[in-house]
Design a protein around this motif. Structure first.
Motif, short mmCIF file in Angstrom:
data_model
loop_
_atom_site.label_atom_id
_atom_site.label_comp_id
_atom_site.label_asym_id
_atom_site.label_seq_id
_atom_site.Cartn_x
_atom_site.Cartn_y
_atom_site.Cartn_z
N HIS A 109 62.03 29.02 42.86
CA HIS A 109 61.68 30.11 43.64
C HIS A 109 63.08 31.07 43.66
N CYS A 110 62.83 32.34 43.56
CA CYS A 110 63.95 33.18 43.11
C CYS A 110 64.59 33.57 44.60
N SER A 111 65.68 34.42 44.28
CA SER A 111 66.40 34.66 45.73
C SER A 111 65.78 35.97 46.40
N VAL A 114 61.23 38.27 49.99
CA VAL A 114 59.67 38.37 50.00
C VAL A 114 58.86 37.72 48.82
N CYS A 115 59.41 37.27 48.03
CA CYS A 115 58.77 36.75 46.93
C CYS A 115 58.28 35.20 47.21
N ARG A 116 57.25 35.01 47.00
CA ARG A 116 56.67 33.55 47.32
C ARG A 116 56.27 32.97 46.15
N ASP A 117 56.37 33.61 44.93
CA ASP A 117 56.03 32.95 43.61
C ASP A 117 56.79 31.70 43.28
N LEU A 118 56.24 30.79 42.55
CA LEU A 118 57.09 29.85 41.85
C LEU A 118 57.11 29.98 40.68
N HIS A 119 58.44 30.43 40.16
CA HIS A 119 58.64 31.03 38.75
C HIS A 119 58.76 30.00 37.71
N SER A 120 58.54 30.32 36.64
CA SER A 120 58.41 29.33 35.40
C SER A 120 59.61 29.58 34.56
ZN LIG Z 1 60.27 35.25 42.84
#
Ligand SMILES: [Zn+2]
Length: 298
Positions: A109-111, A114-120
């Motif tokens: 997960h990024c810092s 508000v972003c809830r995406d699991l990044h690749s």
């Molecule tokens: Zn993110």
């Protein structure tokens, strides 16, 4: 190189002279020895290790970083046709399935709060591997040929029978992702026992490797039974969905398996699918030629 390129106007591989048993036992041995590695992408092993190894967010891993990561996580479980890849090498299942490895794996997960995406992150293979330095020669040679290239990849896809089920609204999403991400270790053991293995032993990768022997329909039915019998407890209102393998969906409707208090369901991100499913249900129940049924619907 022949296996990577398949063919040009003619196939490069002599199918009839090929010994699939010898090939699969060789690949199986290399998997067990660690000469061929697949990452274990289920649950949180890779996610936790990535957070431990790397301070920064990364889009891409060098081949050294890829190897460091691969060496520290268990062997992955995937399936190509009838062949299951897992900790014990290569085993053959009764039914085919497409559960393919991709070099892009969800890892962090990024810092951004508000972003809830699991990044690749993208894995890379060794650039110094001999085959990579040779492959351009074959490409250049084939491009110089006068004969046109045949569509061998298209034929292989056809033989895989992918198109037949691709648009089915009940085409079952990859159940292994649900087992790998959403069941506790004891729950997974209970399910494998229910599927017929009397004494399932091992950790998550070993248990998960046994699941693809059964069809997705059988796995889903067994899971339904255990949840309804209360042997796997899913409280009302709880919905378990794959996270680490949330990107592995199936078919044209990108179906994802989820687990709730009523058992397994297959959810699409397409908001139109429930309406289509309802129409199909009504058609099956009422419009199959029986006039009484039709009057009841009216
Ligand atoms: Zn993110």
């Amino acid at each position: 190189m022949c296996a990577l390129t398949l063919g040009h106007d003619e196939l490069f591989v002599d199918i009839e002279a090929t010994d699939p048993k010898a090939l699969s036992s060789s690949i199986g041995r290399q998997l067990r020895d660690g000469a061929i590695r697949f990452p274990f992408i289920y649950s949180r092993d890779l996610y936790d290790l990535f957070a431990d190894l790397f301070e920064e967010e990364k889009d891409y891993l060098s081949s050294e970083e890829t190897m460091r990561l691969l060496q520290a996580i268990p062997c992955g479980v995937f399936q190509y046709g009838r062949y299951i890849i897992g900790p014990s090498g290569l085993t053959e299942a009764q039914s085919g399935r497409a559960l393919r490895f991709s070099k892009r794996v969800p890892a962090f997960h990024c810092s951004d709060p508000v972003c809830r995406d699991l990044h690749s992150v993208v894995f890379s293979t060794g650039h110094n591997a001999e085959i990579n330095s040779q492959q351009h020669k074959l490409v250049r040679y084939l491009e110089s040929l006068e004969t046109p290239e045949a569509d061998w990849t298209g034929l292989a896809m056809e033989l895989n029978n992918l198109s037949e089920t691709h648009f089915g609204d009940h085409w079952i999403a990859p159940m292994v992702t649900l087992l790998g991400d959403c069941l506790g270790l004891e729950e997974l053991r209970t399910l494998i026992a229910e599927l017929g293995d009397s004494q399932p032993i091992g950790e998550r990768p070993e248990l998960l490797e046994m699941a693809p022997w059964h069809s997705d329909q059988t796995i889903a039915a067994a899971l339904d039974k255990l949840v309804l019998a209360g042997e796997i407890v899913v409280p009302e209102g709880e919905v378990r969905a794959p996270i680490s393998t949330g990107h592995l969906r199936s078919g044209a409707y990108r179906l994802q398996p989820q687990l709730g208090s009523q058992g397994v369901r297959f959810v699409s991100g397409d908001p139109g699918l429930p309406t289509l499913r309802q129409r199909e249900l009504i058609r099956k129940l009422y419009l199959s030629g029986n006039d009484d049924d039709r009057h009841e619907l009216d």
